[in-house]
Write a protein that holds these residues in place. Sequence first.
Motif, short mmCIF file in Angstrom:
data_model
loop_
_atom_site.label_atom_id
_atom_site.label_comp_id
_atom_site.label_asym_id
_atom_site.label_seq_id
_atom_site.Cartn_x
_atom_site.Cartn_y
_atom_site.Cartn_z
N GLU A 13 10.51 -13.09 -3.77
CA GLU A 13 9.53 -12.05 -3.49
C GLU A 13 9.80 -11.30 -2.18
N PRO A 14 10.13 -11.98 -1.07
CA PRO A 14 10.44 -11.21 0.15
C PRO A 14 11.60 -10.24 -0.05
N ARG A 15 12.65 -10.67 -0.71
CA ARG A 15 13.78 -9.78 -0.94
C ARG A 15 13.38 -8.63 -1.85
N PHE A 16 12.64 -8.94 -2.91
CA PHE A 16 12.24 -7.87 -3.82
C PHE A 16 11.31 -6.88 -3.12
N ALA A 17 10.34 -7.37 -2.37
CA ALA A 17 9.38 -6.49 -1.71
C ALA A 17 10.09 -5.55 -0.74
N LEU A 18 11.00 -6.09 0.06
CA LEU A 18 11.71 -5.27 1.03
C LEU A 18 12.65 -4.28 0.35
N SER A 19 13.26 -4.69 -0.76
CA SER A 19 14.18 -3.80 -1.47
C SER A 19 13.43 -2.65 -2.13
N SER A 20 12.37 -2.98 -2.86
CA SER A 20 11.62 -1.94 -3.56
C SER A 20 10.92 -1.02 -2.58
N GLU A 21 10.43 -1.58 -1.46
CA GLU A 21 9.82 -0.73 -0.44
C GLU A 21 10.83 0.26 0.12
N ALA A 22 12.03 -0.24 0.44
CA ALA A 22 13.06 0.64 0.99
C ALA A 22 13.47 1.71 -0.01
N GLY A 23 13.42 1.38 -1.31
CA GLY A 23 13.81 2.34 -2.31
C GLY A 23 12.84 3.50 -2.45
N SER A 55 6.10 -2.33 -12.86
CA SER A 55 4.76 -2.51 -13.38
C SER A 55 3.79 -2.57 -12.21
N LEU A 56 2.52 -2.34 -12.49
CA LEU A 56 1.52 -2.39 -11.43
C LEU A 56 1.41 -3.79 -10.85
N ARG A 57 1.40 -4.79 -11.71
CA ARG A 57 1.22 -6.16 -11.24
C ARG A 57 2.51 -6.73 -10.65
N GLY A 58 3.62 -6.52 -11.35
CA GLY A 58 4.89 -7.08 -10.88
C GLY A 58 5.36 -6.49 -9.57
N TRP A 59 4.95 -5.26 -9.29
CA TRP A 59 5.34 -4.60 -8.06
C TRP A 59 4.16 -4.51 -7.07
N SER A 60 3.22 -5.39 -7.17
CA SER A 60 2.02 -5.29 -6.33
C SER A 60 2.33 -5.39 -4.85
N SER A 61 3.31 -6.19 -4.47
CA SER A 61 3.69 -6.26 -3.05
C SER A 61 4.23 -4.92 -2.59
N LEU A 104 3.55 0.29 0.48
CA LEU A 104 3.58 1.74 0.47
C LEU A 104 2.23 2.36 0.78
N ALA A 105 1.16 1.79 0.23
CA ALA A 105 -0.17 2.40 0.35
C ALA A 105 -0.89 2.01 1.63
N ILE A 106 -0.56 0.85 2.20
CA ILE A 106 -1.28 0.37 3.38
C ILE A 106 -0.36 0.30 4.59
N THR A 107 0.73 -0.44 4.45
CA THR A 107 1.61 -0.67 5.60
C THR A 107 2.25 0.62 6.10
N MET A 108 2.74 1.44 5.19
CA MET A 108 3.43 2.66 5.61
C MET A 108 2.52 3.63 6.35
N PRO A 109 1.33 3.98 5.84
CA PRO A 109 0.45 4.87 6.61
C PRO A 109 0.02 4.27 7.95
N LEU A 110 -0.21 2.96 7.98
CA LEU A 110 -0.58 2.32 9.25
C LEU A 110 0.57 2.40 10.25
N SER A 111 1.81 2.24 9.77
CA SER A 111 2.97 2.34 10.65
C SER A 111 3.12 3.74 11.21
N ILE A 112 2.90 4.75 10.35
CA ILE A 112 2.99 6.14 10.80
C ILE A 112 1.93 6.43 11.86
N ALA A 113 0.71 6.02 11.58
CA ALA A 113 -0.39 6.27 12.52
C ALA A 113 -0.16 5.52 13.83
#
Length: 409
Positions: free
Chosen positions: A158-168, A87-93, A98-107
Amino acid sequence: MAIELYHVALVVIGLALLGVTVLQLVASERPVSLPIFFVAFGAAAFSVPGIPAPDPLEQGLLAEHLAELGVIIALMSLGLKIDRPASLRGWSSTWRLLAITMPLSIAGAALIGWWLVGFLLPTAVLLGAVIAPTDPVLAGEVQVAEPGEGGVNEEDSEPRFALSSEAGLNDGLAFPFTNLAIAIALVGLAPGNWLGEWLLVSVVYRIVVGTFVGVVLGAILARLVFATAPETRIARSVEGLEAIAGTLLVYGLTEIVGGYGFIAVFVAALMIRRYEHDHEYNDSLHQISELAEQVLMALIMVFFGGAIAGGLLGPLTTEGILAALAIVFLVRPIAGMVGLAGFDLPWSDRGAIAFFGIRGIGSFYYLAHGLNEAAFADADLLWAVVGTVVLVSVVLHGVTASPVMNRLH
């Protein structure tokens, strides 16, 4: 009596696979992860005179496909563990990462590669792209628990979920940036329609197709998997094998129609997990996929250690070492904290999510793929820098993951 390399290889692989089971007993109660053991073993085994060490530059296709297989199996295993409905809210982290951290890491990584190491633009962009995905294979200690044990409503998950879903998801989302580096290497920045084609095909079409195929095939596979319970002895002997079959089927079909297979596999796994959420067969699916994941992780890490013994890090310069350390200690943590700014989590949790941007097999895949598709200057130095990033990440995050996560919980 002459010793055949084939038999030596069987011994090395056999010891690695034995380590998947035996080392679990050694590492389970200690702040250390299994990949550290396998890298060390690989370095020692391939240092023996007469045993040729793996070379990802010379064996680019093999490196690409072995890492590719490791990633897709891990994505299926990971998706089958996530209990939280999408969901948009449940997966907000996740969306923030994906939208902020990943592009900043690439740049940030690309800028460091260009400014500090002296890479040309295509090589610098490729560096940014290949270190972008957090690894679903090496991040076992920071992932969610087994199916049904994820603590969906617990704040401390939340930390485990955020890192897992991000990696996925970011394993697939790194592809457009890798393709961007390939396009720059092939045609440069000369005016033309390649940028529009990249946006339309690499960014929009392939992501949409990958997501759509993952949803459709995941729904179909879920119905097939849970349609009947295994009753015969032979049927019970192959319980869970559908997870591997589904991984290969979804990935292959998605790539055939031009979508991103990494995204499709993870989405399909989520669909299977949600279909019969409380069914006991979920455990069988996860167990067989996790077993395959651990086997491939062991082999890849052994070969990585062997490549180090063979001189993978030899081209490193002082600037390359500083760049690798900056990527691990500065780029990801800063980008992670920026992405999570204002998010309703304690600072300790946000700091853990930002810090544990584990790099690994996904980076190997993207780097091997990029170098197989186009010629990049300083490819040996690029492999050395990426190898150093992964090595530092394996050791640093492997030692700290369990203590930090236990303290948070």
